[in-house]
Design a protein around this motif. Structure first.
Motif, PDB file in Angstrom:
ATOM      1  N   LEU A 234      40.537  28.386  39.963  1.00 46.24           N
ATOM      2  CA  LEU A 234      40.306  28.718  38.551  1.00 46.24           C
ATOM      3  C   LEU A 234      40.467  27.504  37.653  1.00 46.24           C
ATOM      4  CD1 LEU A 234      42.055  32.205  38.223  1.00 46.24           C
ATOM      5  CD2 LEU A 234      39.619  31.725  37.919  1.00 46.24           C
ATOM      6  N   GLY A 267      35.281  33.798  37.355  1.00 47.10           N
ATOM      7  CA  GLY A 267      36.731  33.976  37.365  1.00 47.10           C
ATOM      8  C   GLY A 267      37.116  35.326  36.791  1.00 47.10           C
ATOM      9  N   LYS A 275      35.012  32.105  32.455  1.00 51.26           N
ATOM     10  CA  LYS A 275      34.843  31.018  33.417  1.00 51.26           C
ATOM     11  C   LYS A 275      33.801  31.412  34.462  1.00 51.26           C
ATOM     12  CE  LYS A 275      39.362  28.781  33.050  1.00 51.26           C
ATOM     13  NZ  LYS A 275      40.451  28.172  33.831  1.00 51.26           N
ATOM     14  N   ILE A 289      38.301  34.319  42.164  1.00 51.63           N
ATOM     15  CA  ILE A 289      36.929  34.018  41.758  1.00 51.63           C
ATOM     16  C   ILE A 289      35.975  34.899  42.556  1.00 51.63           C
ATOM     17  CG2 ILE A 289      35.124  32.254  41.713  1.00 51.63           C
ATOM     18  CD1 ILE A 289      37.303  30.155  41.361  1.00 51.63           C
TER      19      ILE A 289
END
Length: 529
Positions: A234, A267, A275, A289
């Motif tokens: 991450l 993410g 993300k 993820i």
């Protein structure tokens, strides 16, 4: 011009020109945040752009500076400056710097121009600090007073323009962010290619689920049982999209998810951070993820645009579970609805978004370069100002050498003198008319005048004190002409003189103090109204 100063300037030092009051911290038991006592500042923590924000007070001040004093940080870090708006106590992280002659903003601008120089003079391992001796010996180029005022006016003007420009420039990152967000929304809703579709025989957009559009990759790998490969955690994914970095899997111990070039990484922890990105290499990633795949490359990019829209971010955030570490599950995302265009249109959308994003990124790079240049302008402008290259020198300004002599004379008067046993002389008794009350005043020739003295003996008696104290009567005089007794400092005389004059101004008739500047000298005169 180099280091050579204009002919009517002179190279001096902070110690020669300015009053420096190094801070001293009061006992911590005297601190409070209730406004009891006087404001207290330990260091630059409360500094603003120009004025500090007062948060703490002390009832046992050790070192006090007056309003309109430059506050210089002398300890971790060295160099930043602010200006006091009222009387306050300064701790050991600050020094108060002032002058009875030089304009306040001239001092401030010069000290800001030598911030790096002052920092280089600092010593210490744990907390770097500059000593008073090092501060006093620091060079100070001195122009005539009239030119100082022109320099300040010009700097005020230039920095006003710079501040306005910075304000406009600071809006650019948000403008670019808003542009990209609008572009993504138009891309996934069909507005971006609305005109492009006209006249083309294309399939209609289909409303399906994410799980129907993309394949969730769940293949795992134990890094301890495999060769080292690229690893994405991450921490390697940027907020609002992008891969900032990568590492290797050689030190990993727990199972990771396998991804391939062209896959979409998302993410799921703290979905509000947004993300995600399309990766350009193979590797493994954190189990926080999610990995999505589509055999058609442009579909992966189209899905990545969808993940970046504000509507998706809000929905994913609202569906997340957990208070401290909120996560949105793949099961939840897979049920989200997505409008999918035909492949030909997906390709056109990806082409347009990449092109427009590239233009926006170019503007972003240009903004950063311009911002860097503008951020360096203040020091460049200040350097020109204090080399005499910012404003014109005029013969009518006089010579800074005369101003330096005036300042040195004032500082000499204020300097502590040797102790002497001097008997206090008194003026003979005299009746003073103070309103309706008749009092007999003994006016001290070598004593002091305080508020209570003024109230007790009246203005006329204290005016007599002033004449005797200065030995110049009502004539025009400079402070180096004032004949003060031993142990009687210039600062004390000035404070009591102005206290007396403040009282005089309250009367319908009485003296006033006139200050004037001519031929490089500051002079004063007591005049009757």
């Amino acid at each position: 011009m180099g280091n050579k100063l204009p002919k009517n300037w002179i190279s001096s030092s902070i110690g020669e020109l300015l009053d420096v009051n190094m801070g001293q911290s009061p006992p911590s038991s005297s601190y409070n945040t209730d406004g009891i006592g006087i404001p207290f500042m330990q260091g630059k923590t409360e500094f603003g752009d120009l004025y500090p924000e007062i948060r703490k007070y002390t009832t046992e001040p050790k070192k006090i500076v007056q309003a309109e004093t430059v506050l210089l940080s002398v300890r971790a870090p060295i160099g930043p400056t602010n200006v006091s708006q009222a009387e306050l106590c300064v701790g050991r992280g600050l020094a108060g710097i002032s002058s009875n002659v030089l304009p306040l903003n001239f001092l401030l601008y010069y000290l800001r121009s030598i911030e790096d120089t002052l920092d280089a003079k600092g010593t210490g391992t744990t907390f770097k600090a500059i000593s008073k001796d090092k501060l006093l010996e620091t060079n100070f180029p001195l122009p005539p007073l009239a030119e100082q005022q022109r320099i300040v006016a010009k700097l005020d003007e230039l920095f006003g323009h710079l501040d306005s420009l910075k304000t406009r420039l600071n809006n650019i990152p948000q403008i670019l962010k808003n542009f990209k967000q609008t572009l993504l929304t138009q891309a996934v809703t069909g507005k971006l290619t609305e005109e492009w579709r006209v006249g083309k025989e294309l399939e209609e957009w289909k409303e399906i689920t994410v799980g129907e559009f993309m394949i969730e990759v769940k293949n795992k790998m134990n890094p301890m049982e495999s060769d080292a490969t690229n690893y994405i955690g991450l921490e390697h994914l940027l907020k609002d999209g992008g891969v900032i970095n990568k590492s290797t899997s050689e030190d990993l111990k727990s199972s990771k998810t396998v991804f391939k070039k062209g896959d979409v990484l998302y993410g799921k922890l703290r979905p509000y951070l947004n993300k995600h990105d399309v990766v350009t290499f193979d590797g493994v990633c954190s189990t926080d993820i999610l990995v999505y795949r589509n055999d058609f490359e442009d579909s992966s990019y189209f899905f990545n645009y969808y993940l970046g829209t504000e509507s998706f971010i809000q929905k994913a955030n609202s569906e997340s579970k957990g208070i401290n570490l909120p996560r949105v599950s793949s099961k939840t995302i897979n049920q989200f609805s997505i409008a999918v265009p035909p492949k030909e249109e997906q390709t056109e959308i990806v082409k347009r978004v990449k092109y427009l994003f590239a233009n926006a990124d170019t503007i972003g790079v240009q903004y950063q370069s311009l911002k860097t240049n503008i951020d360096s302008l203040p020091q460049a402008i200040l350097a020109k100002a204090f080399k005499g290259e910012l404003v014109e020198q005029l013969d009518t300004d006089g010579d800074a050498r005369d101003l330096l002599k005036e300042i040195q004379a004032l500082k000499a008067v204020a300097a502590p003198k040797k102790k002497e046993n001097t008997l206090t002389k008194t003026k003979s008794k005299r009746k003073i008319d103070k309103g309706k009350t008749k009092v007999i005043a003994k006016v001290p020739v070598k004593g002091t005048v305080k508020a209570e003295t003024i109230k007790q003996f009246g203005i006329e008696a204290n005016l007599m004190w002033l004449h005797l104290k200065t030995n110049v009567g009502l004539k025009k005089f400079t402070f180096d002409q004032v004949d003060l007794p031993p142990k009687y400092s210039y600062d004390r005389f000035k404070e009591e003189l102005f206290e007396l004059l403040d009282e005089c101004r309250k009367l319908e008739k009485g003296p006033r103090l006139v200050q004037s500047y001519a031929d490089g000298h500051i002079s004063y005169q007591i005049k009757l109204k």
